[in-house]
Design a protein around this motif. Sequence first.
Motif, PDB file in Angstrom:
ATOM      1  N   SER A 247      14.310   3.350   5.899  1.00 52.73           N
ATOM      2  CA  SER A 247      14.462   2.305   4.893  1.00 52.73           C
ATOM      3  C   SER A 247      14.051   0.953   5.464  1.00 52.73           C
ATOM      4  CB  SER A 247      15.915   2.248   4.413  1.00 52.73           C
ATOM      5  OG  SER A 247      16.069   1.240   3.448  1.00 52.73           O
ATOM      6  N   GLY A 248      13.244   0.198   4.698  1.00 53.33           N
ATOM      7  CA  GLY A 248      12.824  -1.132   5.113  1.00 53.33           C
ATOM      8  C   GLY A 248      11.529  -1.186   5.890  1.00 53.33           C
TER       9      GLY A 248
ATOM     10  N   ARG B  10       3.829  -4.177  -7.408  1.00 51.23           N
ATOM     11  CA  ARG B  10       4.760  -4.467  -6.320  1.00 51.23           C
ATOM     12  C   ARG B  10       5.991  -3.570  -6.371  1.00 51.23           C
ATOM     13  NH1 ARG B  10       5.335  -8.518  -2.830  1.00 51.23           N
ATOM     14  NH2 ARG B  10       3.709  -9.736  -3.859  1.00 51.23           N
ATOM     15  N   SER B  11       6.590  -3.411  -7.554  1.00 51.71           N
ATOM     16  CA  SER B  11       7.804  -2.599  -7.658  1.00 51.71           C
ATOM     17  C   SER B  11       7.530  -1.136  -7.331  1.00 51.71           C
ATOM     18  CB  SER B  11       8.389  -2.720  -9.064  1.00 51.71           C
ATOM     19  OG  SER B  11       7.448  -2.286 -10.034  1.00 51.71           O
TER      20      SER B  11
ATOM     21  N   GLN C 203       6.442  -1.284  -3.111  1.00 55.86           N
ATOM     22  CA  GLN C 203       7.312  -1.926  -2.121  1.00 55.86           C
ATOM     23  C   GLN C 203       8.781  -1.712  -2.459  1.00 55.86           C
ATOM     24  OE1 GLN C 203       6.082  -6.002  -1.594  1.00 55.86           O
ATOM     25  NE2 GLN C 203       4.069  -5.425  -0.820  1.00 55.86           N
ATOM     26  N   ASN C 204       9.106  -0.479  -2.827  1.00 53.16           N
ATOM     27  CA  ASN C 204      10.488  -0.113  -3.095  1.00 53.16           C
ATOM     28  C   ASN C 204      11.283  -0.176  -1.802  1.00 53.16           C
ATOM     29  OD1 ASN C 204      12.916   1.421  -3.618  1.00 53.16           O
ATOM     30  ND2 ASN C 204      11.895   2.190  -5.449  1.00 53.16           N
ATOM     31  N   GLY C 205      12.360  -0.963  -1.801  1.00 49.26           N
ATOM     32  CA  GLY C 205      13.186  -1.097  -0.609  1.00 49.26           C
ATOM     33  C   GLY C 205      12.879  -2.329   0.211  1.00 49.26           C
ATOM     34  N   ILE C 206      11.868  -3.103  -0.178  1.00 47.98           N
ATOM     35  CA  ILE C 206      11.523  -4.336   0.530  1.00 47.98           C
ATOM     36  C   ILE C 206      11.656  -5.493  -0.453  1.00 47.98           C
ATOM     37  CG2 ILE C 206       9.716  -5.597   1.753  1.00 47.98           C
ATOM     38  CD1 ILE C 206       8.584  -2.995   2.683  1.00 47.98           C
ATOM     39  N   ASP C 207      12.584  -6.382  -0.223  1.00 49.74           N
ATOM     40  CA  ASP C 207      12.851  -7.496  -1.134  1.00 49.74           C
ATOM     41  C   ASP C 207      12.224  -8.783  -0.607  1.00 49.74           C
ATOM     42  OD1 ASP C 207      14.327  -5.782  -2.753  1.00 49.74           O
ATOM     43  OD2 ASP C 207      16.178  -6.177  -1.631  1.00 49.74           O
ATOM     44  N   LEU C 208      10.901  -8.758  -0.433  1.00 52.72           N
ATOM     45  CA  LEU C 208      10.164  -9.928   0.027  1.00 52.72           C
ATOM     46  C   LEU C 208       8.967 -10.138  -0.892  1.00 52.72           C
ATOM     47  CD1 LEU C 208      10.154  -9.430   3.922  1.00 52.72           C
ATOM     48  CD2 LEU C 208      11.500 -11.071   2.606  1.00 52.72           C
ATOM     49  N   SER C 209       8.998 -11.190  -1.662  1.00 52.46           N
ATOM     50  CA  SER C 209       7.893 -11.470  -2.584  1.00 52.46           C
ATOM     51  C   SER C 209       6.694 -12.070  -1.881  1.00 52.46           C
ATOM     52  CB  SER C 209       8.373 -12.423  -3.679  1.00 52.46           C
ATOM     53  OG  SER C 209       8.844 -13.645  -3.114  1.00 52.46           O
TER      54      SER C 209
ATOM     55  N   SER D 251       5.808   0.400   1.311  1.00 47.22           N
ATOM     56  CA  SER D 251       7.027   0.685   2.060  1.00 47.22           C
ATOM     57  C   SER D 251       7.172   2.185   2.280  1.00 47.22           C
ATOM     58  CB  SER D 251       8.244   0.142   1.305  1.00 47.22           C
ATOM     59  OG  SER D 251       8.426   0.856   0.090  1.00 47.22           O
TER      60      SER D 251
END
Length: 215
Positions: free
Chosen positions: A134-135, A150-151, A154-160, A168
């Motif tokens: 994860s990450g 993006r969604s 990049q699931n699991g990464i909260d960086l725009s 991810s």
Amino acid sequence: MAEDLVLDTAIRDWVLIPLTVVMILIGILRYFVSKLMQSQPTPDAKVVKEGQVVVRARNLRAGANFIPAKSFRARRAYFSNEENGLLHVPKGQGQNPQAQMFSDPNMAMDMMKKNLSMIIPQTLTFAWVNFFFSGFVAAKIPFPLTQRFRSMLQNGIDLSTVDVSYVSSRSWYFLNLFGLRGLFSLILGEENAMDDTQRMMQMGGFGFDPTKVQT
């Protein structure tokens, strides 16, 4: 502004490649487990008889131009007569193909086994990916993408601020889950048990409905 990242080669060796290899091996193992759990159905004499009648009706329609018109009309009446035709089903007596499918306990058990062989490995694999990887930013797609991806990538990464092209590890799992069907068809053949979506779509057409046969 989106940032460009330099991915460590260790991520490729210990995240990207292991995830792909594990997904392929689990898919192949699922195929053979499904084959072992599948029971051999006993042919139903009524279903076989109805199938043979349909084949005869199709042959009659295909060869309509090669026999006299009077003979063709007589044979057509033999199949489609509203009183005693072989293909005529009185109103209220036709059985829904889906109800017919679920009325067979062996067929219902096979469906349950296939669902279990699909759900259990996917649940365990996702838990493994979510716990250990994860990450991680696992890979980069070699072409630009819009923000709407993006969604998905990049699931699991909260960086725009990370470029949309980066994938991810959790998203890589889902991409493999839905994108390896072609590889499984190449390895296991066209008639493999991996395409669960196609199998569910075909459930509605399973069985025989003589009311839809035309002569």
